[in-house]
Design a protein around this motif. Structure first.
Motif, PDB file in Angstrom:
ATOM      1  N   LYS A  54     108.676 -36.287 -29.732  1.00  0.00           N
ATOM      2  CA  LYS A  54     108.813 -35.899 -28.201  1.00  0.00           C
ATOM      3  C   LYS A  54     107.807 -34.999 -27.676  1.00  0.00           C
ATOM      4  N   ASN A  55     107.360 -34.189 -28.486  1.00  0.00           N
ATOM      5  CA  ASN A  55     106.264 -33.019 -27.997  1.00  0.00           C
ATOM      6  C   ASN A  55     105.000 -33.822 -28.122  1.00  0.00           C
ATOM      7  N   ILE A  56     104.664 -34.728 -28.908  1.00  0.00           N
ATOM      8  CA  ILE A  56     103.574 -35.434 -28.776  1.00  0.00           C
ATOM      9  C   ILE A  56     103.522 -36.237 -27.723  1.00  0.00           C
ATOM     10  N   LEU A  57     104.630 -36.896 -27.480  1.00  0.00           N
ATOM     11  CA  LEU A  57     104.569 -37.673 -25.842  1.00  0.00           C
ATOM     12  C   LEU A  57     104.612 -36.911 -24.480  1.00  0.00           C
ATOM     13  N   MET A  58     104.975 -35.726 -24.700  1.00  0.00           N
ATOM     14  CA  MET A  58     104.896 -34.821 -23.717  1.00  0.00           C
ATOM     15  C   MET A  58     103.520 -34.050 -23.365  1.00  0.00           C
ATOM     16  N   SER A  59     102.411 -34.556 -24.126  1.00  0.00           N
ATOM     17  CA  SER A  59     101.256 -33.876 -24.176  1.00  0.00           C
ATOM     18  C   SER A  59     100.432 -34.107 -22.692  1.00  0.00           C
ATOM     19  N   LYS A  60      99.717 -33.517 -22.335  1.00  0.00           N
ATOM     20  CA  LYS A  60      99.075 -33.563 -20.933  1.00  0.00           C
ATOM     21  C   LYS A  60      97.779 -34.583 -21.245  1.00  0.00           C
ATOM     22  N   PRO A  61      97.355 -35.078 -20.077  1.00  0.00           N
ATOM     23  CA  PRO A  61      96.071 -36.065 -20.052  1.00  0.00           C
ATOM     24  C   PRO A  61      95.072 -35.473 -20.679  1.00  0.00           C
ATOM     25  N   TYR A  62      94.228 -36.243 -21.389  1.00  0.00           N
ATOM     26  CA  TYR A  62      92.882 -35.307 -21.913  1.00  0.00           C
ATOM     27  C   TYR A  62      91.960 -35.388 -20.923  1.00  0.00           C
ATOM     28  N   GLU A  63      91.168 -34.302 -21.013  1.00  0.00           N
ATOM     29  CA  GLU A  63      90.109 -33.964 -19.779  1.00  0.00           C
ATOM     30  C   GLU A  63      88.836 -34.660 -20.386  1.00  0.00           C
ATOM     31  N   PHE A  64      88.560 -35.728 -19.845  1.00  0.00           N
ATOM     32  CA  PHE A  64      87.159 -36.384 -20.374  1.00  0.00           C
ATOM     33  C   PHE A  64      85.924 -35.705 -19.932  1.00  0.00           C
ATOM     34  N   LYS A  65      85.220 -35.266 -20.909  1.00  0.00           N
ATOM     35  CA  LYS A  65      83.877 -34.445 -20.553  1.00  0.00           C
ATOM     36  C   LYS A  65      82.441 -35.170 -20.792  1.00  0.00           C
ATOM     37  N   LYS A  66      82.038 -36.065 -21.921  1.00  0.00           N
ATOM     38  CA  LYS A  66      80.762 -36.664 -21.871  1.00  0.00           C
ATOM     39  C   LYS A  66      80.820 -37.978 -22.048  1.00  0.00           C
ATOM     40  N   SER A  67      81.391 -38.652 -23.142  1.00  0.00           N
ATOM     41  CA  SER A  67      81.085 -40.036 -23.554  1.00  0.00           C
ATOM     42  C   SER A  67      82.246 -40.743 -24.433  1.00  0.00           C
ATOM     43  N   ILE A  68      82.137 -41.948 -24.291  1.00  0.00           N
ATOM     44  CA  ILE A  68      82.837 -42.754 -25.047  1.00  0.00           C
ATOM     45  C   ILE A  68      81.929 -43.621 -26.017  1.00  0.00           C
ATOM     46  N   LEU A  69      82.008 -43.419 -27.421  1.00  0.00           N
ATOM     47  CA  LEU A  69      81.044 -43.824 -28.164  1.00  0.00           C
ATOM     48  C   LEU A  69      81.786 -44.918 -29.072  1.00  0.00           C
ATOM     49  N   ILE A  70      81.230 -46.188 -29.039  1.00  0.00           N
ATOM     50  CA  ILE A  70      81.960 -47.252 -29.650  1.00  0.00           C
ATOM     51  C   ILE A  70      80.713 -47.622 -30.793  1.00  0.00           C
ATOM     52  N   ARG A  71      81.315 -47.331 -32.457  1.00  0.00           N
ATOM     53  CA  ARG A  71      80.260 -47.554 -33.493  1.00  0.00           C
ATOM     54  C   ARG A  71      80.594 -48.484 -34.347  1.00  0.00           C
ATOM     55  N   ASN A  72      79.777 -49.748 -34.585  1.00  0.00           N
ATOM     56  CA  ASN A  72      79.975 -50.670 -35.610  1.00  0.00           C
ATOM     57  C   ASN A  72      81.638 -51.146 -35.621  1.00  0.00           C
ATOM     58  N   LEU A  73      82.155 -51.567 -34.321  1.00  0.00           N
ATOM     59  CA  LEU A  73      83.530 -51.858 -34.239  1.00  0.00           C
ATOM     60  C   LEU A  73      83.709 -53.440 -34.300  1.00  0.00           C
ATOM     61  N   SER A  74      84.745 -53.794 -35.144  1.00  0.00           N
ATOM     62  CA  SER A  74      85.283 -55.208 -35.462  1.00  0.00           C
ATOM     63  C   SER A  74      86.499 -55.008 -35.260  1.00  0.00           C
ATOM     64  N   PHE A  75      87.170 -56.201 -34.899  1.00  0.00           N
ATOM     65  CA  PHE A  75      88.543 -56.335 -34.940  1.00  0.00           C
ATOM     66  C   PHE A  75      89.169 -57.803 -34.987  1.00  0.00           C
ATOM     67  N   SER A  76      90.161 -57.856 -35.698  1.00  0.00           N
ATOM     68  CA  SER A  76      91.082 -59.290 -35.641  1.00  0.00           C
ATOM     69  C   SER A  76      92.412 -58.858 -35.713  1.00  0.00           C
ATOM     70  N   TYR A  77      92.925 -60.043 -34.876  1.00  0.00           N
ATOM     71  CA  TYR A  77      94.657 -59.692 -34.972  1.00  0.00           C
ATOM     72  C   TYR A  77      95.377 -59.904 -36.034  1.00  0.00           C
ATOM     73  N   ASP A  78      94.937 -60.466 -37.168  1.00  0.00           N
ATOM     74  CA  ASP A  78      95.550 -60.465 -38.501  1.00  0.00           C
ATOM     75  C   ASP A  78      94.405 -60.511 -39.502  1.00  0.00           C
ATOM     76  N   VAL A  79      94.537 -60.303 -40.829  1.00  0.00           N
ATOM     77  CA  VAL A  79      93.734 -60.546 -41.933  1.00  0.00           C
ATOM     78  C   VAL A  79      93.147 -61.845 -41.962  1.00  0.00           C
ATOM     79  N   LYS A  80      93.957 -63.074 -41.706  1.00  0.00           N
ATOM     80  CA  LYS A  80      93.408 -64.509 -41.925  1.00  0.00           C
ATOM     81  C   LYS A  80      92.811 -64.966 -40.822  1.00  0.00           C
ATOM     82  N   SER A  81      92.841 -64.363 -39.705  1.00  0.00           N
ATOM     83  CA  SER A  81      92.109 -65.059 -38.509  1.00  0.00           C
ATOM     84  C   SER A  81      90.599 -64.450 -38.457  1.00  0.00           C
ATOM     85  N   LYS A  82      90.031 -65.177 -37.632  1.00  0.00           N
ATOM     86  CA  LYS A  82      88.473 -65.099 -37.425  1.00  0.00           C
ATOM     87  C   LYS A  82      88.465 -63.503 -36.422  1.00  0.00           C
ATOM     88  N   SER A  83      87.465 -63.019 -36.654  1.00  0.00           N
ATOM     89  CA  SER A  83      87.167 -61.664 -35.762  1.00  0.00           C
ATOM     90  C   SER A  83      87.050 -62.169 -34.267  1.00  0.00           C
TER      91      SER A  83
END
Length: 589
Positions: free
Chosen positions: A349-378
């Motif tokens: 519960k203490n984690i859920l009560m945390s305050k919003p993060y104060e965004f300062k600089k950037s969102i960096l996405i690096r070499n990201l891949s995703f699939s919904y399960d192991v067997k399906s295509k990315s």
């Protein structure tokens, strides 16, 4: 089919007991004490019958009994015929005390059972809300709805009948001891007949009751699913005149479920009437044998009268034990489905009560891949991108190319199978304890507007300040949010302005109006990161441009991430990226 746990009855009860609060456990202990007192009161009530009938039938003989001389002196009884009134009074007190204890026991059981069932149902619903987004991608919502509504009634039945069974078990034991005291031979004979009959029935009917219980649990979930699907596709049903098709499917499910309920109800009650008749016949036979062997005597009549009253109270108690057992078996499958949700892990519960993060600089996405399960295509493959604070970034691409999936990963709802997301240099999915609450802080810092906006059947005010208590609503900020989203003129034209109702799921509004409420809601949240996932698709180009211009002038530091099908919606963006449906890769325009 859902991967469900198969709880045995004893383990199911142990698991539920483990999740009870200390307060509820204490209440159950109090109920147990009341049950014991109630059982003792039955002994007093039935045990008082024998002396009462003896006094009424032959007061002169009872007058000579040395054991009651003490009571004769207390009540100052002068002659045998005056013993009847105090005997009636004492017998009535025993009966009243027994009735009061029964009522107290029943009230306590109903009260505590209702509290336990409500708490468990609420806990199941709350736990389901705390699960990760991926949990919901695999979940049919009818399961949660069934567990929190109709199946919570099964939990009420389970807990109530466990207490019932314990209570009537103690009462039955006490009544048996009383009957043994009145007539040992008669009690032994009747015990053998009735206990054997109930045990035989329980053994014979157990498989049928358990099977029906499992079927009822599954059909209840299916019934809710059918209602959801029918109401969700009402436009298609009306256009195609498919009412009979959907009604027939629902009718078959509902009828099967209710017939199984009827069967279980019949199995739990029919022994009562059979054994009541059998009991009366047994007493009549015993009366005949007794009078035939020794002739009619006051003593034999007194014993038979006392035994008849004891048996009359015992038979319903035996029926309640059997009926409670049958209902426990019937409801355990549905109750187990609630336990599945209660046992789900939830964040601290203490984690859920945390305050919003104060965004300062950037969102960096690096070499990201995703699939919904192991067997399906990315869905996404080797994505690299950096979004700086205050930028307006747009994404386009064909349906199913992974635009919304990428957004879900950026806002922390999905975790990539490969690569990383760094928020101001902090890994969003890092598992170190010092940063375990970061993902919750990050989610709170984002305002997300989907294509389809959920609206509750309440006022414009409550839909814009969504999830905020009435007393805490900032009316000025709410009006400003409505102005930016080009909604204030429309709301002011309503008879009650912001207090006007939008209708269930916003049924009285157009698609564009619903989307503008969603945008106003996001602005009211005050987040520095705004994600618009096809959130302007139902707006005309002029209104869309006005809203984007208003957002830019409202807060220069706000970072906007937009998904759109048409490039014109992204005209004000600093950069536009296309996600290819063939390669699942990112390409800048």
């Amino acid at each position: 089919m859902d991967n469900e746990k198969d709880f045995k009855l004893i383990s199911l009860i142990k698991e539920f007991f483990k999740y009870l609060s200390l307060h509820r456990k204490r209440q159950l202990l109090i109920i147990l004490v009341v049950i014991l007192i109630s059982a003792f009161s039955e002994f007093l009530a039935v045990g008082a019958v024998l002396p009462f009938l003896e006094v009424v039938s032959n007061p002169s003989e009872y007058w000579q009994n040395q054991n009651i001389q003490f009571f004769i002196r207390i009540f100052n009884i002068e002659s045998p015929d005056k013993m009847i009134i105090p005997a009636t009074f004492i017998f009535s007190l025993a009966v009243i005390f027994s009735a009061l204890m029964r009522l107290s026991n029943i009230w306590l059981q109903y009260y505590v059972t209702a509290k336990i069932a409500s708490e468990m149902s609420c806990e199941a619903y709350k736990n389901s809300l705390y699960q990760d987004y991926e949990y919901y991608l695999k979940l049919n919502s009818s399961k949660t709805i069934a567990a929190s509504t109709s199946q919570s009634l099964a939990l009420y039945t389970l807990v109530g009948n466990i207490l019932n069974l314990i209570g009537f078990l103690f009462i039955s034991i006490t009544l048996y001891l009383t009957l043994f005291f009145i007539s040992l031979q008669t009690a032994l004979l009747s015990s053998f007949i009735f206990i054997f009959a109930y045990v035989f029935l329980a053994k014979y009917l157990q498989p049928k009751i358990s099977f029906n219980g499992k079927l009822i649990a599954n059909l209840t979930q299916k019934q809710i699913k059918l209602i959801q699907e029918g109401l969700g596709s009402i436009r298609d049903i009306l256009l195609d005149s498919n009412q009979e098709f959907y009604s027939n499917i629902y009718r078959d499910t509902d009828l099967t479920m209710r017939m199984r309920l009827a069967q279980n109800s019949f199995f739990s009650t029919f022994p009562r009437y059979t054994f009541e008749a059998l009991g009366i016949i047994l007493i009549a036979v015993l009366a005949y044998v007794s009078t035939n062997n020794s002739g009619v005597s006051n003593q034999s009549i007194v014993i038979l009268g006392a035994f008849a009253l004891g048996a009359q109270r015992l038979l319903p108690a035996l029926q309640q034990i059997y009926g409670s057992w049958a209902l426990i078996k019937s409801s355990s499958s549905s109750a187990a489905k609630i336990l599945e949700l209660i046992t789900l892990k939830v964040p601290n519960k203490n984690i859920l009560m945390s305050k919003p993060y104060e965004f300062k600089k950037s969102i960096l996405i690096r070499n990201l891949s995703f699939s919904y399960d192991v067997k399906s295509k990315s869905v996404l493959e080797n994505i690299n991108l950096e979004i700086f604070k205050g930028e307006k970034i747009g994404f386009v691409g064909e349906t199913g190319c992974g635009k919304s999936t990428l957004i879900d990963i950026i806002i922390g709802l999905l975790e990539p199978i490969k690569g990383e997301i760094l928020i101001d240099g902090i890994n969003l999915h890092e598992n170190k304890k010092s940063k375990e609450n970061f993902i919750y802080e990050w989610r709170k810092s984002i305002a997300y507007v989907p294509q389809t906006i959920f609206l509750s059947d309440t006022t414009f005010k409550n839909n814009i300040a969504f999830g905020v208590e009435e007393k805490n609503i900032d009316f000025d900020l709410m009006k400003k949010a409505a102005e930016i989203s080009q909604l204030s003129g429309f709301i002011d034209s309503k008879p009650y302005s912001y207090e006007s109702y939008v209708g269930e799921r916003g049924i009285r509004l157009s698609g564009g109006q619903r989307q503008r409420i969603g945008i106003a809601r996001a602005i009211y949240k005050g987040s520095k990161i705004l994600v618009l996932d096809e959130a302007t698709s139902a707006l005309d180009m002029d209104t869309e441009k006005l809203i984007i211009d208003e957002l830019n002038s409202f807060d220069k530091d706000i970072t906007i991430i937009m998904i759109a099908h048409r490039l014109s919606s992204l005209n004000g963006c600093d950069r536009i990226y296309e996600i290819s449906s063939n390669s699942n890769k990112l390409k800048e325009f």
